[in-house]
Design a protein around this motif. Structure first.
Motif, PDB file in Angstrom:
ATOM      1  N   GLU C 108     -45.184  -8.488 -74.262  1.00 44.93           N
ATOM      2  CA  GLU C 108     -45.917  -7.275 -73.870  1.00 44.93           C
ATOM      3  C   GLU C 108     -47.328  -7.304 -74.464  1.00 44.93           C
ATOM      4  O   GLU C 108     -48.293  -6.913 -73.812  1.00 44.93           O
ATOM      5  N   ARG C 110     -48.990  -9.888 -75.016  1.00 44.47           N
ATOM      6  CA  ARG C 110     -49.737 -10.857 -74.211  1.00 44.47           C
ATOM      7  C   ARG C 110     -50.039 -10.306 -72.829  1.00 44.47           C
ATOM      8  O   ARG C 110     -50.599 -10.986 -71.985  1.00 44.47           O
ATOM      9  N   GLN C 111     -49.592  -9.076 -72.571  1.00 46.01           N
ATOM     10  CA  GLN C 111     -49.801  -8.382 -71.294  1.00 46.01           C
ATOM     11  C   GLN C 111     -49.197  -9.123 -70.112  1.00 46.01           C
ATOM     12  O   GLN C 111     -49.757  -9.143 -69.004  1.00 46.01           O
ATOM     13  N   LEU C 112     -48.046  -9.713 -70.349  1.00 39.38           N
ATOM     14  CA  LEU C 112     -47.327 -10.367 -69.260  1.00 39.38           C
ATOM     15  C   LEU C 112     -46.713  -9.276 -68.374  1.00 39.38           C
ATOM     16  O   LEU C 112     -46.144  -8.318 -68.893  1.00 39.38           O
ATOM     17  N   PRO C 113     -46.803  -9.406 -67.049  1.00 41.12           N
ATOM     18  CA  PRO C 113     -46.171  -8.400 -66.194  1.00 41.12           C
ATOM     19  C   PRO C 113     -44.665  -8.326 -66.490  1.00 41.12           C
ATOM     20  O   PRO C 113     -44.034  -9.369 -66.666  1.00 41.12           O
ATOM     21  N   PRO C 114     -44.107  -7.117 -66.547  1.00 42.19           N
ATOM     22  CA  PRO C 114     -42.708  -6.946 -66.948  1.00 42.19           C
ATOM     23  C   PRO C 114     -41.731  -7.838 -66.180  1.00 42.19           C
ATOM     24  O   PRO C 114     -40.782  -8.361 -66.759  1.00 42.19           O
ATOM     25  N   ILE C 117     -41.181 -11.256 -67.692  1.00 50.05           N
ATOM     26  CA  ILE C 117     -40.724 -11.355 -69.090  1.00 50.05           C
ATOM     27  C   ILE C 117     -39.330 -11.999 -69.222  1.00 50.05           C
ATOM     28  O   ILE C 117     -39.171 -12.919 -70.021  1.00 50.05           O
TER      29      ILE C 117
END
Lengths: 191, 219, 470
Positions: C108, C110-114, C117
């Motif tokens: 999160e 790293r701002q990875l789209p949910p 994940i």
């Protein structure tokens, strides 16, 4: 949320840790409370146990205010300690949170009154006085103190102030003196 | 139900019963709380424990009013006795069904609490077992030097604060190394929903409380 | 792929006299595994924290760049994609409760789209071989497992450069080998740049590309390829010793273990064991990291639970009064600061003299000991501003002054230079001759210590037993 900008992550963790550490230490005093309450209940003075120990529970707020010297640190320090205590099943359930905010804000008022400039006896004494006043006002309602006979009310108030002054004032001062002399604080607030 | 709304409702209830003197309302709240907890599968043993925990302070408050009160002493004694139980049982409907992570998610996502507060507190909270052990270590270290560190010894707190300073820096660095940046946007894998339903329950709860206080003739 | 360049890097701590790193110039080539060595306290951690951006470099004190981009020019939210650090202490390394939540937290950040994940998380756990730990609480994992989780976080974040700061200090040998295999794969298959700091050189020789050494001049030097075998060989010789110790059979039993088992979280450290440790013998305990040596000491001073029965001079230690027992059996903690109660050196010495059990340490004796340990003249100094080595020496002196009949020493020589070790062992010898204390010592460091030892316990593979040879 402008006030939030001056807080670092490590500050938040620090006051939360201090709150939990102190909570863990206070758990060891429950027996004092229990014994006193049991002994004083038959004569209708059980509240003295609470009055004697309350200063202890207000220490995290006063210390957080002193350590971080940030606006809101006393309030937040006490609130965090109360949140953790509530999740650990303290005796007072949901009112722990309300008490936590009020105790913390009470301590904060002392620092506000001294304009966040007196991290010494003056600031701590002011904080002890305001904490006593705010928490006592709350207990007039919550613990039904307003219905008590006047002499008892005076007695409780005096004992509470003494406890606040001893734990929140004298003990906090002794602790912070040790911290000042140890030179560990300077290095904390520059990362 | 959204944890933050649930907490808000419970705070309203706690504040309101702090200023009212209706024994049957306190008892009704305890019963409602027990029903709620029962529906959420709380064990009987836990419920029994909740009855025991506040007993001593409840008796203390009761006897103080009964012996040293003024006015209708008996009424006030029982008001305070039942009030404590109302605090503890309504509080349990929160703490026994919601964990601190769900609350942190709700505060961060629904109320825009800066993430450093949400995760800073979580990080500290997850160290609780280590902290309990460390308090024992500090005390033992004192005893090995011949000194008993009691709860009024400044050294005990001083040592605890030193450890806190140390750990807070380690944790903050570890979190930074795990990509956490203060005040930067993050994505959210666990979605904390705030539905219209939550607001309705809050509204109904508050209205119900007012009915309980002002409308229903309890006596 | 990332090349790291250090240019004229200089760093000092606020209260220190000399810089800990002085004019460092070095390039770490991309896709290589570098071992960073040097004694404890010489700046390895500082260097790694500077390279991760956890400590900030003051202006005009040189620069650190990744692929020619200055570290300060990389936006903070992109830093973790560039570089991640694995810490020595596995306990304060995580923010969340479970393994899964910690990885989610990092992704999160790293701002990875949910929706991406779960896949990244599963792949990282699989790569490190810890899928079975996914839902476990971090507090319930062993030191080795925690470090595997720490590596999984780094793998999930896909950081280009992986820095590791003495990562195996509390990791058992099997977990260590497994972690090292993963690191080599990360270099070979994903082209990661790896820099690992360690003072223990065991097993690295076939794995690494370069060795970089912190020099006495506070700078970095590459150890030339031809000199590497000699370096590793010298280290291995240092560890092996030809001394043998007899298994004690007679004497007064001090501690007796009756069917004692030790657990840490959900791991068994010690199988049911019967054993006697004798009075007036100096017993050495050795064993791999993470085997449970420190846990055993904590059990002996009642800071750790165990099953079975532990007796001290024939009495169950659980039945003794805590205060009285602490005066009999004291523990020298691994972290020196744990032992301190006051502020200055003089206050600490005075406190110990006041509460000491015996009177062997007269003011004259203490002055002599301070001289011997090179601590004279520091009496008015604040303990927390001493160097790590000075703290360690002071800590040992304080616990000797206390003269508790039994002293357990957990890694007393860790991080000390040879001169300090010799001075300490000399002090221990003369004190023991006069006070007849019983010492039990956990130590990896054997150089200089062996003349003190009477018998040797080996703690390995959940067994604790006397062993004649090392």
């Amino acid at each position: 949320m402008k006030w939030a900008k001056s807080w670092y992550l490590s500050d938040v963790i620090l006051i939360a840790l201090i709150g939990i550490f102190f909570g863990a230490i206070f758990m060891g005093t429950n027996y004092v409370y229990d014994v006193l309450t049991a002994a004083l209940a038959p004569v209708g003075l059980a509240g003295l146990a609470n009055e004697l120990l309350l200063g202890l529970w207000c220490m995290p707020g006063m210390l957080a205010g002193y350590l971080l010297r940030l606006k809101g640190s006393a309030t937040l320090g006490e609130l965090l300690a109360a949140t953790v205590e509530m999740f650990f099943g303290g005796q007072w359930g949901i009112s722990t949170l309300i008490s936590g905010v009020l105790q913390g804000f009470g301590s904060e008022l002392g620092y506000i009154a001294t304009r966040y400039k007196h991290y010494d006896w003056l600031g701590l004494t002011a904080s002890a006085i305001t904490t006593t006043l705010v928490t006592f006002a709350w207990d007039l309602a919550k613990n039904g103190y307003f219905k008590l006979q006047f002499w008892l009310l005076v007695l409780y108030f005096i004992v509470r102030f003494i406890s606040m002054f001893f734990f929140g004032g004298v003990l906090t001062k002794l602790i912070t003196d040790l911290l000042d002399r140890s030179h560990v604080l300077k290095s904390t607030h520059n990362n | 139900m959204n944890p933050s709304i649930k907490l808000l409702l419970l705070l309203v209830i706690a504040l309101e019963i702090s200023f009212t003197m209706i024994i049957s309302l306190n008892v009704a709240l305890v019963i409602l709380a027990i029903i709620y907890l029962g529906l959420h599968g709380t064990k009987l043993k836990t419920l029994a424990w909740l009855l025991v925990v506040p007993l001593l302070p409840a008796i203390g408050l009761w006897s103080t009013q009964y012996i040293n009160g003024s006015g209708d002493k008996t009424l006030m004694a029982w008001v305070l006795f039942t009030r404590i139980y109302a605090f503890v049982f309504t509080g349990a409907t929160f703490t026994l069904t919601t964990n601190i992570l769900q609350l942190a998610d709700a505060l961060e996502q629904n109320w825009h609490l800066p993430s450093k507060f949400a995760y800073g507190v979580l990080a500290a909270y997850n160290l609780v077992p280590k902290i309990q052990h460390e308090v024992k270590v500090i005390r033992a270290a004192g005893l090995m030097r011949g000194q008993q560190l009691s709860f009024w010894s400044p050294q005990l707190y001083f040592k605890a604060i030193l450890v806190s300073i140390n750990w807070s820096q380690n944790l903050a660095q570890a979190m930074a190394s795990h990509g956490f940046v203060e005040d930067a946007p993050r994505t959210h894998y666990r979605h904390s929903a705030l539905h219209a339903r939550d607001w309705i329950i809050l509204g109904l709860g508050i209205i119900g409380m007012q009915i309980g206080v002002f409308v229903i003739p309890w006596h | 792929m990332a090349t790291i360049t250090l240019h004229n890097l200089t760093f000092s701590y606020p209260e220190a006299v000399a810089p800990i790193l002085d004019q460092v110039n070095l390039t770490f080539a991309s896709g290589q595994f570098t071992l960073l060595t040097g004694p404890s306290g010489t700046g390895k951690s500082t260097l790694l924290k500077l390279m991760t951006g956890l400590l900030s470099l003051p202006a005009n004190q040189g620069s650190i760049s990744f692929n020619q981009t200055d570290l300060t020019a990389i936006v903070p939210t992109d830093r973790a994609a560039q570089v991640a650090l694995m810490f020595q202490n596995p306990n304060q390394q995580f923010a969340m409760d479970t393994v899964e939540n910690e990885l989610i937290f990092a992704l999160e950040n790293r701002q990875l789209p949910p929706q991406q994940i779960p896949q990244r998380l599963t792949a990282a756990l699989d790569f490190v071989g810890i899928s079975h730990l996914r839902h476990r609480h971090l507090n319930h994992l062993s030191g080795g497992e925690k470090q595997k989780v720490a590596l999984a976080v780094i793998v999930a974040m896909d950081s280009d450069v992986i820095l590791l700061d003495e990562p195996f200090a509390s990791v058992d040998p099997t977990a260590r080998a497994s972690l090292l295999r993963r690191l080599v794969r990360l270099r070979d298959e994903a082209g990661k740049t790896i820099i690992l700091a360690d003072h223990d050189l065991t097993d690295y020789e076939p794995l690494i590309d370069n060795v970089v050494r912190i020099t006495a001049e506070h700078t970095l030097a590459i150890v030339p390829q031809v000199q590497q075998p000699a370096l590793f060989q010298a280290f291995n010789q240092r560890v092996s010793t030809h001394t043998t110790w007899p298994t004690p059979t007679s004497g007064t039993p001090l501690f007796q273990l009756k069917q004692v088992t030790l657990q840490q979280a959900q791991h068994q450290l010690l199988e049911p064991t019967d054993l006697t440790i004798y009075q007036h013998q100096t017993t050495l305990i050795t064993g791999p990291n993470g085997s449970g040596k420190s846990t055993l000491f904590e059990a002996l001073v009642r800071l750790q639970t165990y099953s079975g029965q532990l007796t001290y001079l024939g009495k169950d230690i659980q039945k003794l009064k805590r205060k009285a027992y602490a005066r009999q059996v004291a523990l020298l903690f691994q972290d020196a600061e744990t032992q301190f109660l006051n502020i200055t050196v003089a206050e600490e010495l005075a406190q110990c003299q006041k509460y000491a059990y015996g009177d062997y340490f007269t003011p004259a004796h203490i002055d002599a000991a301070l001289q011997q340990l090179n601590l004279a003249g520091h009496q008015d100094q604040v303990i927390y501003t001493l160097s790590e080595g000075q703290k360690k020496k002071l800590q040992i002196l304080l616990m000797l002054i206390m003269q508790s009949p039994v002293l357990l020493l957990d890694e007393p020589l860790k991080g000390l230079d040879l001169a300090s070790i010799n001075a300490l062992v000399q002090l221990l010898k003369t004190t023991l001759a006069a006070t007849q204390q019983t010492l039990i010592i956990i130590s990896h460091q054997l150089t200089g210590l062996t003349p003190l030892i009477d018998c040797h316990l080996r703690f390995d593979q959940h067994q604790l037993q006397y062993q004649e040879a090392f």
